[in-house]
Design a protein around this motif. Sequence first.
Motif, mmCIF file in Angstrom:
data_model
loop_
_atom_site.group_PDB
_atom_site.id
_atom_site.type_symbol
_atom_site.label_atom_id
_atom_site.label_comp_id
_atom_site.label_asym_id
_atom_site.label_seq_id
_atom_site.Cartn_x
_atom_site.Cartn_y
_atom_site.Cartn_z
ATOM 1 N N TRP A 61 0.836 -1.217 0.000
ATOM 2 C CA TRP A 61 0.000 0.000 0.000
ATOM 3 C C TRP A 61 0.860 1.253 0.000
ATOM 4 C CZ3 TRP A 61 -4.881 1.333 -0.807
ATOM 5 C CH2 TRP A 61 -5.289 2.620 -0.434
ATOM 6 N N ASN A 62 1.880 1.260 0.842
ATOM 7 C CA ASN A 62 2.711 2.462 0.959
ATOM 8 C C ASN A 62 3.736 2.581 -0.152
ATOM 9 O OD1 ASN A 62 1.827 3.887 3.426
ATOM 10 N ND2 ASN A 62 2.229 1.887 4.337
ATOM 11 N N THR A 63 3.783 1.610 -1.031
ATOM 12 C CA THR A 63 4.666 1.695 -2.199
ATOM 13 C C THR A 63 3.870 2.022 -3.452
ATOM 14 O OG1 THR A 63 6.120 0.041 -1.202
ATOM 15 C CG2 THR A 63 6.400 0.437 -3.537
ATOM 16 N N ASP A 67 0.542 9.188 -3.557
ATOM 17 C CA ASP A 67 1.282 9.821 -2.461
ATOM 18 C C ASP A 67 0.365 10.362 -1.368
ATOM 19 O OD1 ASP A 67 3.756 9.291 -3.457
ATOM 20 O OD2 ASP A 67 3.976 11.203 -4.513
ATOM 21 N N ARG A 70 -0.755 7.489 1.064
ATOM 22 C CA ARG A 70 0.273 6.768 1.823
ATOM 23 C C ARG A 70 0.395 7.364 3.236
ATOM 24 N NH1 ARG A 70 5.164 6.516 -2.621
ATOM 25 N NH2 ARG A 70 3.930 5.527 -4.247
ATOM 26 N N SER A 73 6.135 6.397 4.791
ATOM 27 C CA SER A 73 6.984 6.688 3.646
ATOM 28 C C SER A 73 8.027 5.601 3.421
ATOM 29 C CB SER A 73 7.683 8.036 3.865
ATOM 30 O OG SER A 73 8.595 8.268 2.823
#
Length: 175
Positions: A61-63, A67, A70, A73
């Motif tokens: 998800w965070n990749t 932006d 997210r 990071s």
Amino acid sequence: MARVTRRPALDAPRGRTGMLVRTPQPSRDRFGRFTEWVARAMGTPTFLAILTLFCAAWITWNTVAPDFLRFDSQQYGFTVLTLVLSLQASYAAPLILLAQNRQDDRDRVQIEQDRQRAERNLADTEYLAREIVALRMALSELTEQVMTRETLRQELKALIDQQEDRVAGDAGASS
């Protein structure tokens, strides 16, 4: 026939008097049961699979997400994920130790009960052994005094032989 007298030492097993048997009380400790549940749950392949899927979903998800969606990071090395896993580990270790302590307490009680049961079994075995010895002694005294069938047959045969010898002796003397 001789009478067999019982000795007072044979009347009851030794070690039986004064022994208290404690019955285990059900646990009313909710937190303790919770810690055992956590320890059991964390030690399963299901937990490891769910934790792996959670970490994979977090990283994905965070990749991949835009932006603005997210929350951890990638450029800082997934700091929030690291903190979440550290928090989970910092709570898991003491909970598992508490569950182990409770299990140790239960094991200690079980060992004490097993020891008491072994003492009772030993006392019962010794009592039964003494009873068997007393019965054997009484039986040997009885068999010395009681006539068996075989002995009776031999005695009767001997008397018949004596009678036949006497009759034969009387018949030979009269001829």
